[in-house]
Design an enzyme around this catalytic site. Sequence first.
Site, PDB file in Angstrom:
ATOM      1  N   VAL A 175       0.870  -1.178   0.000  1.00  0.00           N
ATOM      2  CA  VAL A 175       0.000   0.000   0.000  1.00  0.00           C
ATOM      3  C   VAL A 175       0.901   1.220   0.000  1.00  0.00           C
ATOM      4  CG1 VAL A 175      -2.064  -1.016   1.066  1.00  0.00           C
ATOM      5  CG2 VAL A 175      -0.247  -0.094   2.524  1.00  0.00           C
ATOM      6  N   SER A 176       0.422   2.293  -0.626  1.00  0.00           N
ATOM      7  CA  SER A 176       1.253   3.487  -0.815  1.00  0.00           C
ATOM      8  C   SER A 176       1.377   4.354   0.426  1.00  0.00           C
ATOM      9  CB  SER A 176       0.690   4.333  -1.953  1.00  0.00           C
ATOM     10  OG  SER A 176       0.681   3.586  -3.138  1.00  0.00           O
ATOM     11  N   THR A 177       0.378   4.315   1.291  1.00  0.00           N
ATOM     12  CA  THR A 177       0.430   5.155   2.493  1.00  0.00           C
ATOM     13  C   THR A 177       0.212   4.292   3.729  1.00  0.00           C
ATOM     14  OG1 THR A 177      -1.934   5.629   2.545  1.00  0.00           O
ATOM     15  CG2 THR A 177      -0.555   7.106   1.220  1.00  0.00           C
TER      16      THR A 177
END
Length: 190
Positions: A9-11
């Site tokens: 996941v990016s964040t």
Amino acid sequence: MKVAIYVRVSTNEQNIENQIVELERYCKARAYEVYKVYMDKGVSGSKESRPDFDSMLIDASKRKFDCLLVWKLDRLSRSLKHLLNTLDNLNSLGISFICYNDNIDTTTSSGRLMFQMIGAFAEFERSLIRERVCLGLKRAKEKGTKLGRPKLNMNKYEIMNLRNHGKSIRAISRKLGISIGSVHKTIAEI
């Protein structure tokens, strides 16, 4: 079959558990053994180097698992070039690839065909890049641009003088601001 699961996941605010639960359920339904879950949390897919992604590739090169399972292709990579290189690398290691949401499964005949097509596209892209680089070098030569590293201005006599006065190769290298290899090469030529 031993399966490695890769999730990303990016964040840090995004929930990575949804991917893990679904992919583990997928493995259980097919009686696949989950070797390890590699997870990069808060890391962009545009980065080619990611901690758990790199760890997964190292384990793949050691053949610690038979198949890589991901949620979606964009979880593996956001760059087509990086994605194709990664898939080509897995293929060369004999590791199957399954993408849950994009219906790619190289454990099946049709999936292997798809994988081979992906490999062909990767080879094609490498070929195009090589052609562009060669064309650029040719054009630069025609314009009179000097290619390669500039020649070093080395004073052979100074190198030999320092050497004859007991200076080490490393000391000569540091004093003259040239590489140790250049010092060795110069001494061998004299």
